[in-house]
Design a protein around this motif. Sequence first.
Motif, PDB file in Angstrom:
ATOM      1  N   ILE C  17       0.844  -1.206   0.000  1.00 20.11           N
ATOM      2  CA  ILE C  17       0.000   0.000   0.000  1.00 20.11           C
ATOM      3  C   ILE C  17       0.872   1.246   0.000  1.00 20.11           C
ATOM      4  O   ILE C  17       0.607   2.214  -0.711  1.00 20.11           O
ATOM      5  CB  ILE C  17      -0.944  -0.006   1.224  1.00 20.11           C
ATOM      6  CG1 ILE C  17      -2.005  -1.077   1.062  1.00 20.11           C
ATOM      7  CG2 ILE C  17      -1.590   1.352   1.405  1.00 20.11           C
ATOM      8  CD1 ILE C  17      -2.944  -1.207   2.234  1.00 20.11           C
ATOM      9  N   VAL C  26      -4.419   0.684  -4.605  1.00 18.13           N
ATOM     10  CA  VAL C  26      -4.297   0.879  -3.157  1.00 18.13           C
ATOM     11  C   VAL C  26      -5.598   0.509  -2.460  1.00 18.13           C
ATOM     12  O   VAL C  26      -5.599  -0.196  -1.450  1.00 18.13           O
ATOM     13  CB  VAL C  26      -3.920   2.348  -2.850  1.00 18.13           C
ATOM     14  CG1 VAL C  26      -4.115   2.645  -1.375  1.00 18.13           C
ATOM     15  CG2 VAL C  26      -2.497   2.629  -3.263  1.00 18.13           C
ATOM     16  N   VAL C  27      -6.696   0.958  -3.034  1.00 22.55           N
ATOM     17  CA  VAL C  27      -7.986   0.677  -2.410  1.00 22.55           C
ATOM     18  C   VAL C  27      -8.272  -0.814  -2.439  1.00 22.55           C
ATOM     19  O   VAL C  27      -8.736  -1.403  -1.455  1.00 22.55           O
ATOM     20  CB  VAL C  27      -9.095   1.474  -3.112  1.00 22.55           C
ATOM     21  CG1 VAL C  27     -10.454   1.021  -2.622  1.00 22.55           C
ATOM     22  CG2 VAL C  27      -8.908   2.946  -2.869  1.00 22.55           C
ATOM     23  N   LEU C  30      -6.339  -2.344   0.149  1.00 21.35           N
ATOM     24  CA  LEU C  30      -6.922  -2.074   1.460  1.00 21.35           C
ATOM     25  C   LEU C  30      -8.052  -3.059   1.735  1.00 21.35           C
ATOM     26  O   LEU C  30      -8.223  -3.539   2.858  1.00 21.35           O
ATOM     27  CB  LEU C  30      -7.438  -0.631   1.527  1.00 21.35           C
ATOM     28  CG  LEU C  30      -7.896  -0.211   2.915  1.00 21.35           C
ATOM     29  CD1 LEU C  30      -6.731  -0.123   3.871  1.00 21.35           C
ATOM     30  CD2 LEU C  30      -8.632   1.113   2.859  1.00 21.35           C
ATOM     31  N   TYR C  33      -6.447  -6.117   2.671  1.00 20.64           N
ATOM     32  CA  TYR C  33      -5.955  -5.914   4.035  1.00 20.64           C
ATOM     33  C   TYR C  33      -7.083  -6.164   5.029  1.00 20.64           C
ATOM     34  O   TYR C  33      -6.923  -6.868   6.037  1.00 20.64           O
ATOM     35  CB  TYR C  33      -5.437  -4.483   4.131  1.00 20.64           C
ATOM     36  CG  TYR C  33      -4.809  -4.077   5.439  1.00 20.64           C
ATOM     37  CD1 TYR C  33      -3.488  -4.398   5.731  1.00 20.64           C
ATOM     38  CD2 TYR C  33      -5.526  -3.337   6.372  1.00 20.64           C
ATOM     39  CE1 TYR C  33      -2.902  -4.006   6.909  1.00 20.64           C
ATOM     40  CE2 TYR C  33      -4.955  -2.934   7.557  1.00 20.64           C
ATOM     41  CZ  TYR C  33      -3.644  -3.266   7.820  1.00 20.64           C
ATOM     42  OH  TYR C  33      -3.066  -2.867   8.987  1.00 20.64           O
TER      43      TYR C  33
END
Lengths: 492, 566, 337, 131
Positions: C17, C26-27, C30, C33
Amino acid sequence: MIAHLPILQVIIPLMAAPICLMLKRAQLVWLFSLIASGLAFAISILLLQQVMTSGVISYELGGWQAPWGIEYRIDKLNAFLLLIVSGISTVVLFAAQTSIEKEIPKNKHVYFYILYLLSLTGMLGIVATGDAFNVFVFLEISSLSAYALIAMGKNRQALWASYQYLIMGTIGATFILIGIGLIYQMTGTLNMYDLSQRLPEVAQTRTVFAAFAFVIVGVCLKLAMFPLHLWLPNAYAYAPSIVTAFFAATATKVAVYLLIRFTFSVFGLSFSFTTVPLQTLFMALGLIGIFAASTSAIYQRNVKHLFAYSSIAQIGYMIVGFSLSTVTGLTATLLHLFNHALMKGAIFLALAAVIYRVGNIELNNLRGLGRQMPLTMAAIVIGGLSLIGVPLTVGFVSKWYLLMALIEQGWWPVAVLILLGSMLAVVYVWRIVEAAYFKAPLDNSSPVKEAPMSFLIPIWTLIIANIYFGIDTRLSVQVAEAAAQSLFGVSL
Amino acid sequence: MWMIEIPPFFPFFIGTFILLCTRGMLRSAIMILVPIVSALHLSMIPEGIHLQFAFLDYQLTPYRVDKLSIMFGYVFHIAALIGIIYSLHLRDTMQQVAAMLYAGSALGAVFAGDLLTLFVFWELLAFTSVFLIWARRTERSYHAGMRYLIIQVLSGVILLVGTLFYAHENNTLAFGYIGLDSIAGWLILIAFGIKCAFPIAHNWLTDAYPEATATGTVFLSAFTTKVAVYSLARAYPGAEILVYIGAAMTCFPIFFAVIENDLRRVLAYSLINQVGFMVVGIGIGTALAINGAVSHAFNDVIFKGLLFMSMGAVLHMTGRINGSDLGGLYKTMPKTTILCIVGAASISAFPLFSGFVSKSMVMSAALEEGYDWIWLMLLFASAGVFHHAGIKIPYFAFFAHDSGIRANDPPNNMLFAMAIAAALCIAIGIYPQALYSLLPYDTGYNPYDATHVLAQTQLLFFSALAFVWLNLKGLYPPELRSTHLDFDWVYRRAMPNVLQKVFSVIWQIDRTLRDAMKLRLNSYLSYFTRKNDRLSVLLSQNYPSGSMAMWVAVVLAAYLLLSFIK
Amino acid sequence: MIDIILLTLLVVVAIAIIRMKDLFAVVMLLGIYGLLSASFFVAMDAVDVAFTEAAVGAGISTLLMLVVIAMTGRKEKTNRHKPLPALCIVLITGGLLIYGTFDMPHFGAADAPIHQHVAPRYINDSMAEVGVPNIVTSVLASYRAFDTFGEVVVIFTAGIGVLTLLSVARRKEDAEKISSINDSMHEQHLVIRIVAKMLIPFIFLFALYVQFHGDFGPGGGFQAGVIFAAAIILYAMLFGLNTARKVINQTFIQLIAAVGVLLYGSVGIVSLMNDGNFFNYNVLASDPIAGQHLGILLIEWGVGCTVASVMMIIFFSFAGRLELHQHNERVKNQESS
Amino acid sequence: MLMDLFNHWVVITLMMSGLYIVIAHGNLIKKIVGLSVFQTSVFIFYISMAKVDGGTAPILADDIVQYSNPLPHVLILTAIVVGIATTALGLSLVVRIKEAYGSIEEESIQQQDNQQQDNNAHAKRKQEEEA
């Protein structure tokens, strides 16, 4: 019902908020929230009376015993803070209707009051609760509503300020959460009183040190202690004026309360001030804060910025008093909490009135206002005098106690520095006086009228309180002293 | 009786409010009535503490009447009345309000029974009086006022610090004898000293008073320094250091007054000189000396007021005040001339004028206590006063060479005010017992015995002789065209070389000091008023949230490190 | 062992990220994640938390971020900031913290203080005192009901906050225009639409199950609310905002959000009226256990109402803005061409 | 032994990664992502301290004696909700900022603000000089 006062204190504004959403008409909502806030104020008076006469009130939510359920624990300190927060909220709310008329689009008025009430709820909840995790929850209620309220400001800078506050506020709150987690890990309990009983056993572990560091840094972020203050000036300056008045007078106070509560009641005096170099660190940061912020205030062009910086400086005074860890020092801090709420509430309300009439709050726009808005400007001047610490105003009382506390400990060089810091306040207040009374209005500015009564009444209520409590100090000093003494009594 | 509890500053403050609501004749009437009513009220008040309340952990007494304070109370009422009458022709609300509040603050200060109340009025004196300077509404007066204000406020702050220490040491705020055996005592002495225009700390007075309005100076000369004298008399009677400070105060202004061209500044210097006599009296501290100091303060308010009024009248009518620009005014301003001479005679302590009956007390006390050298200095100072205030002022303004200005006598109210003051000067001079009966101590002193009268007359006579001789020779008074302190060549011949060197050094030092202070204050002022751009940018910059978060991490790391190290 | 792998993966994802410049990626990361941490929570026996984290961390927040990226652009600018001092300070702080962990109770140790104090009572006595098998539910809804009330208020606050920030005063005719464009856009997803239409009732049913089953297994008002909202959101995504708005009136959901909070609060107030402390469910019925059941049922409903409606409010506000953006852009394009 | 504190170290690593994103990245969405990472690390911390070796999920059943600690689970449920609330509010601020400034990069926003401030100051000074 008397037995349930502690919870009613928080629950009344809380329940009022969703009801507002159903009432729909802005005027009605305003009246309703005013009543809710007023009720909270009345309750806080009753609570203070009760606490002063019969000692700590413990209220077990859900009927569950303390470390298992959540406890509301009202002692003199909370009761004092509850009084400040709900009192200021009520006075400020009085002027809200007129003020937001020009600053916030019509369709958002209802939301404004809801968020205002929620913010009030959050602060009252933080203060009233005796449970560490509950603090976090209510901290978030007050913070989230604060972000939204600040973002309602007229300029686009309000959005940016709110975003920055959101980032910093969330970091602060999460730090507090981490700290609470760490002490929970070491003790297995979340109840503050229970924590204070169990922490000494494990106090000499690095985990507890780390927990303390996280909590303190998180709280200091919230109270905008130098150098963690950077989010505050813009947030205050660009928020709607009513919001500024409300927050400036209460939000940082609640954070200072948390600081006192955690250091004195939870971690305990002996841990907080002996194991960790809190005293020197805070004394230094407080003093630097006073000077850096006061000097910054002198150079501000925007009057709201100016007073926002002055708020940071005032927090410095509170921190210095706190760092002494003596009864007198703490009394000074508590008094200053109360007094600063009165002065900043009055000043920012007066500024709201100026914005209402003039539309702008640059120093230049104040030119000649001394004649055009005599009552409003007089209020700002008296508030400013109070900030400086002129006798007959509340500012003097708390400065006096602070200086006494310093001299008592033999810190007289610091006392001199404090006085010098006050001289800086003279300079920035003078800049306003100069603009308002000694400069002719700009040629192109149109004449303005005195602020409407809906402003003048709350402003002057606070100003008169400023003077009254500056002369008759019995009430405030008595409560502050009693609260300070009880804090020392608990931990010793 | 409830009336007793109304302190004398109250009528003045209330009067100010009423004044703000009225105009024209009514306003004038109220302004005159306030001091009269208040004085009548005061005359009925018995001694004692009349107002008291608890504040913080202390007992505050905002209203205490005793012999010492009532004496000043009376003279301040007189001064206020005279000053108000003198300024009746004005249509300047700012000055009127400021003057009333200023007089009220002075009264508040002398009746203050505790240090905190004293501090409040101490600062109020500063804040109200500065408007009398600003009322001239020139750039110059604004800056002078600002400098004045800063020093006055500074004095207040020092007083506050002293008070703090005093409260801490003695656990009381009562304002009585303080003495010099603690830090508090010294701090408070410094605070009083600044307001009292002690040497080195005197610059504010000669800097600001001549910049005030014609009427404003009359008020200024009456109150601020006298409040300080009162405070000294209460807190430090018999402090020996005051004898020397006072003696210095009597002597050093002479040299400056002699060469100063601005006649109001000359008077400002002579004001310091007269205050010096009082300070000496307080320092000696015997009953006679205190009596002398207090009564001299009483008289000084009146005759110095008279002199400032006459100079104010000149300024008002001609628009000028420099000695070199004036002269020959006696032809068209005969009444002013006569009144001025009365004042001059009083300040020079001619027998039968008020200065004589009080100054001689201080000098006698000095002799009695064995301060022979001091006595000599005082004698020298008396002669000096006669030179610059008794002769120079009237001479330059009304006689000397004809400047060609043909100004008339000032408006009637001014003349009337001066007449009252002059009448009082003469009355006290002729019938001193009236004054003596008000004094704190009963010493049975009589100024009109042969020694006093003879000694003083001789002194004056020889001084006059010297003046006449110098005048005939064309040596004195030197008509300096400017305030420039360069030595005039005539002057150089008149004085022995050594003395002249010493003086030139003194003047030089004074000038450097004064200029340095002025410069410093001005630079501070401009530093704060104009925006210092670089600093301003630095301080009002927006900070990115990244750096804010960084600070959080830094503080956390520092904190962890500190606690782990421990 | 599985937990160590999951944790390592989490660190890897976190570093990814940091390094990624493409916000879309990135999203997505996430989201992963969130899912990974949810799996970790399962491994840690925290099923309720895992459920919530999966719904929120991987679901709702990813969705919101995607909507925002659609408005703001997906590329992160490479900044001129020198990250080195930041890196240093972060490393130092991290190092100090790791140093601070050495005297912490070890992972999984049954004799750690938290397992000795307070918690044993929940485990041993909650059945007798509250009568609900899921201890998390009994702590959440009864012992610490006030915290949960605070949580509902937080959600409510967020809903109002988003409304103040994003609500658009829309005129009727504008709405018509936008909707017509919108609907045409979704014509292509015919298959998905039909499948979704069949799915949505089941999702609702599942939501109800989660709502009621919270006493016995993982789940409860919060998770149910999110699932319920997810169904509506799915509907809105496939059939256009305006169709969804026709089904669910905006003012109505706001009202429901308020009602949820009020319902929760009034349970407390009713217990006040019955001489109990706030949220003391024992006094709600003659039998304390029955009282507890009733109280928990009611407040779970309050939670469910508020959460579901606030989630919808948030989604509709964001999507409404997106729509406005697209509309504005289209207008701009038309003007320029 | 080493593995006994492994969870804590991962938590700290994640925490610092989150903080690092907030400090070093100028993109507003990225910052919120960082905040999420940061908050999630705290969730992991709480949940791992609740774990008891050999325990099961805290849902009472007849044949189980060892349960994990339910209290941190409850707390984290609340914290997750707080997290999503913050994220939602933060994102809506980002949307508004994009509309108002035309950018979501911190630097560009700062620049615009400072420029505006300077312009204002400049105009003010001019006004003052004229007056």
